[in-house]
Design a protein around this motif. Structure first.
Motif, PDB file in Angstrom:
ATOM      1  N   UNK A   1       0.853  -1.186   0.000  1.00 31.71           N
ATOM      2  CA  UNK A   1       0.000   0.000   0.000  1.00 31.71           C
ATOM      3  C   UNK A   1       0.892   1.240   0.000  1.00 31.71           C
ATOM      4  N   UNK A   5       0.186   7.193  -3.429  1.00 33.65           N
ATOM      5  CA  UNK A   5      -0.656   7.072  -4.615  1.00 33.65           C
ATOM      6  C   UNK A   5      -2.088   7.506  -4.330  1.00 33.65           C
ATOM      7  N   UNK A   7      -6.046   7.605  -4.383  1.00 38.93           N
ATOM      8  CA  UNK A   7      -7.129   6.631  -4.463  1.00 38.93           C
ATOM      9  C   UNK A   7      -8.414   7.371  -4.805  1.00 38.93           C
TER      10      UNK A   7
ATOM     11  N   UNK B 102     -11.441   1.786  -1.750  1.00 38.44           N
ATOM     12  CA  UNK B 102     -10.430   2.764  -2.162  1.00 38.44           C
ATOM     13  C   UNK B 102      -9.031   2.173  -2.014  1.00 38.44           C
ATOM     14  N   UNK B 103      -8.858   1.323  -1.004  1.00 45.63           N
ATOM     15  CA  UNK B 103      -7.563   0.669  -0.775  1.00 45.63           C
ATOM     16  C   UNK B 103      -7.159  -0.188  -1.994  1.00 45.63           C
ATOM     17  N   UNK B 105      -8.128   0.260  -5.151  1.00 44.62           N
ATOM     18  CA  UNK B 105      -7.854   1.100  -6.319  1.00 44.62           C
ATOM     19  C   UNK B 105      -6.569   1.897  -6.158  1.00 44.62           C
ATOM     20  N   UNK B 107      -3.882   0.484  -5.076  1.00 42.49           N
ATOM     21  CA  UNK B 107      -2.790  -0.458  -5.358  1.00 42.49           C
ATOM     22  C   UNK B 107      -2.319  -0.295  -6.798  1.00 42.49           C
ATOM     23  N   UNK B 112      -2.311  -5.452  -7.637  1.00 40.37           N
ATOM     24  CA  UNK B 112      -3.681  -5.944  -7.865  1.00 40.37           C
ATOM     25  C   UNK B 112      -3.665  -7.304  -8.575  1.00 40.37           C
ATOM     26  N   UNK B 178     -11.229  -6.903  -0.414  1.00 43.24           N
ATOM     27  CA  UNK B 178     -11.269  -5.549  -0.970  1.00 43.24           C
ATOM     28  C   UNK B 178     -12.647  -5.216  -1.558  1.00 43.24           C
TER      29      UNK B 178
END
Lengths: 192, 192
Positions: A1, A5, A7, B102-103, B105, B107, B112, B178
């Protein structure tokens, strides 16, 4: 994580060429494929207004979204070096709409990634021009738009030659063999 | 280049729950997050009509697009085993809208992909249920929709238990940590 970046929720942008807008259109060059008509100004709106933006001479829409090829390592390199849009000294901009061929979209993820970075060095080349050239990518293909991507760049006048070198290097890459339409719109921020 | 993979233009689909439509809604189960209201029938339209489909009780939209994680090797395995939608014996269907956190997206692509396949075996699990369970994925997140994906499945009544095992295995995977909203809509084709 990576906390570095974003989100963010995807955000819709509309780029409308016409008689109004905060950017003067200095030049519209058809690099490949069908042309876009000339106009004086470009207006950039985002959020709910972007869905209903007036047509003007032309309007192109795209949505900011999560990255599709960038690895965690590359994202960290980009985040450490990149500058935001909207810097006062960045009075020049470029809007480059591109469309990729059906052949590109028929490739699998690993095949597209290999062409994009391992063979064309798209991210690596872009990194060399940070922080001078700031950039935002908009995805258009899934919206039924005439282009697949709209990329917006901002830079100071003294970095215009560097920007020309950046786009020339990308256009010479293997990835660009899959680009079948490209327009290069150059702009200057309207003096207040 | 795999001739077996579709290079189709993205196509917009609308799923409208209401009083009309070719599918009877047998059950609407809220697996996680906010619910969707009950209705009698589901109508599925695609192309230009999908953009203007009436609201009904609810309407969800998504666009078919290129694959985002599938490798060329996996695409060949899927193409060799999968069945098309619309088989006369496939009188049962499921529409499963999901939203990811959101976590997720935030990544990067490699992070992912590792969760999706190397650790959760999403494609590998799905392959075990081919050709019995046919499937079409619709992307919704970049359209500003309430869900990120809508997956449509079709199968014969005798494969309903297998379908239940498929969704249970995916829901038990790391990838599903997720998923922060999921609805499971089960349907039967209306007899002609």
């Amino acid at each position: 994580m990576s906390a570095t970046r974003a989100a963010d929720t995807p955000t819709l942008f509309a780029f409308t060429a016409g008689d109004t807008g905060e950017w003067m259109i200095d030049r519209v060059e058809t690099v490949q494929g069908g042309r876009l008509d000339a106009a004086k100004r470009l207006s950039v709106v985002h959020g709910p207004d972007a869905a209903t933006a007036r047509a003007g001479v032309w309007t192109l829409r795209g949505v900011t979204s999560h990255t599709r090829y960038t690895t965690a390592h590359e994202a960290a390199l980009l985040a450490a070096k990149q500058a935001p849009l909207g810097r006062p000294e960045a009075t020049r901009a470029a809007l480059i709409p591109i469309r990729k061929s059906a052949q590109w979209w028929a490739l699998a993820q690993d095949e597209r990634r290999a062409i994009y970075e391992e063979r064309s060095r798209h991210t690596s080349i872009g990194l060399e021009y940070l922080p001078e050239i700031a950039r935002r990518l908009h995805h258009s293909r899934d919206l039924g738009e005439p282009f697949d991507f709209l990329t917006w760049f901002e830079y100071a006048p003294e970095h215009a030659a560097a920007f020309d070198r950046l786009v020339a290097r990308l256009r010479a890459s293997e990835e660009w063999r899959f680009v079948d339409r490209e327009i290069d719109v150059r702009l200057s921020r309207v003096a207040e």
